[in-house]
Design an enzyme around this catalytic site. Sequence first.
Site, PDB file in Angstrom:
ATOM      1  CG  ASP A   1      -0.165   0.074   2.767  1.00  0.00           C
ATOM      2  OD1 ASP A   1       0.792   0.503   2.385  1.00  0.00           O
ATOM      3  OD2 ASP A   1      -0.967   0.158   3.402  1.00  0.00           O
TER       4      ASP A   1
ATOM      5  CB  CYS B   1       0.900  -2.391   4.773  1.00  0.00           C
ATOM      6  SG  CYS B   1       0.588  -3.234   6.474  1.00  0.00           S
TER       7      CYS B   1
ATOM      8  CB  THR C   1       2.250  -2.203  11.031  1.00  0.00           C
ATOM      9  OG1 THR C   1       1.142  -2.633  10.672  1.00  0.00           O
ATOM     10  CG2 THR C   1       1.976  -0.735  11.860  1.00  0.00           C
TER      11      THR C   1
ATOM     12  CG  HIS D   1      10.321 -24.565  12.492  1.00  0.00           C
ATOM     13  ND1 HIS D   1      10.554 -24.434  13.598  1.00  0.00           N
ATOM     14  CD2 HIS D   1      11.587 -25.361  11.744  1.00  0.00           C
ATOM     15  CE1 HIS D   1      11.719 -25.042  14.092  1.00  0.00           C
ATOM     16  NE2 HIS D   1      12.320 -25.437  12.772  1.00  0.00           N
TER      17      HIS D   1
ATOM     18  CG  HIS E   1       8.537 -28.478  11.385  1.00  0.00           C
ATOM     19  ND1 HIS E   1       8.328 -27.694  12.552  1.00  0.00           N
ATOM     20  CD2 HIS E   1       9.973 -28.669  11.250  1.00  0.00           C
ATOM     21  CE1 HIS E   1       9.617 -27.830  13.082  1.00  0.00           C
ATOM     22  NE2 HIS E   1      10.533 -28.356  12.585  1.00  0.00           N
TER      23      HIS E   1
END
Length: 148
Positions: free
Chosen positions: A8, A65, A67, A98, A133
């Site tokens: 963004d 973005c 954060t 993992h 995993h």
Amino acid sequence: MKIAVGSDHGGFALKEAVKKHLEAKGIEVEDFGCYSTESVDYAVYGAKVAHCVADGKADYGVLVCSTGIGISMAANKVKGIRAALCSDTHAAEMTRRHNNANVLCLGGLVTEEKTALEIVDTFLKFDFEGGRHQRRIDQIADIENGRL
């Protein structure tokens, strides 16, 4: 290898740096936008990159973005996507080894460019370990498919 990238407006500058970094390494990059700092909605770009990866048209995705939180939430709504928000190289390594993450998310306003490029390199360096995993990845798929 082909990497789909998107952001963004808050992640635009870092996305551009990541794109340039990958292209300098000879990696094919498909840029799904955005293409400026004009305000846009992160979910649109998260979905575009996530669908590209889920459809097998790119090996991995990188989303940015402000954060990294919102765009990772949006990407993770696409079936088959395991998007991981990473703020350091250890998290990037472990999410590949993992969690078999296929989309890396970064915070454009909270992660310095140098660190972000190190995170990208680490994410692309490691492979999924499988083994115990895989059972957990299968459980994530069961959640997606309403079986868990």
